[in-house]
Design a protein around this motif. Structure first.
Motif: not given
Length: 204
Positions: A112-116
């Motif tokens: 899901s593109g989680l960055k942090e």
């Protein structure tokens, strides 16, 4: 005297305006969102799950103000123990999730593109037992990440971009059974001896 008083009032007004501007700049603005769920029992009755749909979060400070979806009869948000964010757009986790799902035990964020992810994202999930963050863009895990999740047993962060794990990240997790960081970047594991079973990082 009159001119001096005018000047003093003008200076005071400037200070008030400057103070208000600084307050406005430093106060984060929150965008309210509705979390859309597909509710169902996962595998067998009792594993009540919210499969998140139509999620698009690309900035910090999104806050969940409501949860929509059709519950199974005699079930409510409080019965949800599994929250799954699968192939959505979630660069960050929204605020206020724990208010709607106070009994959450399993959290999955997949592709899901989680960055942090920070401890404040997980605040309130005191019953959390398993966290899976797979195929995202996370680069670092702070040492205090699981400060509010002391019942964690299984931690899975495979196929991210993790380069660093904070010191003593596992120290307080007395129930921890496994931690999986396969297929990440080269990790500097300051805490590599803090957990009984660690699967070391491997490049894909």
């Amino acid at each position: 005297y009159f001119q001096k008083n005018i000047q003093l009032q003008f200076v005071k007004m400037k200070l008030i305006l400057l103070s208000a501007l600084m307050c406005f700049i430093s106060t984060p603005t929150f965008a309210a969102i509705t979390l859309h769920c597909k509710f169902d029992d996962y595998i067998y009755e009792g594993n009540y799950k919210c499969e998140v749909e139509k999620l698009s979060i690309t900035t910090r400070n999104e806050i969940v103000s409501d949860v929509s979806g059709t519950h199974i009869p005699r079930r409510t948000n409080s019965n949800v123990i599994i929250l799954s964010i699968n192939e959505q757009t979630a660069h960050y986790l929204p605020e206020n999730l724990a208010q709607f799902f106070p009994n959450l035990m399993y959290l999955t964020i997949n592709k899901s593109g989680l960055k942090e992810i920070t401890k404040n994202d997980l605040r309130g999930f005191t019953k959390l037992r398993n966290i899976v963050v797979r195929g995202n863009d996370v680069e670092s895990l702070p040492g205090d990440l699981f400060e509010y999740n002391l019942q964690l047993a299984n931690i899975d962060f495979p196929t991210n971009k993790i380069k660093n794990i904070g010191r003593d990240i596992f120290k307080a997790l007395t129930s921890l059974e496994s931690a999986n960081f396969l297929r990440n970047e080269c990790i500097t594991l300051a805490a590599k001896n803090s957990v009984p079973t660690i699967f070391r990082s491997e490049r894909a």
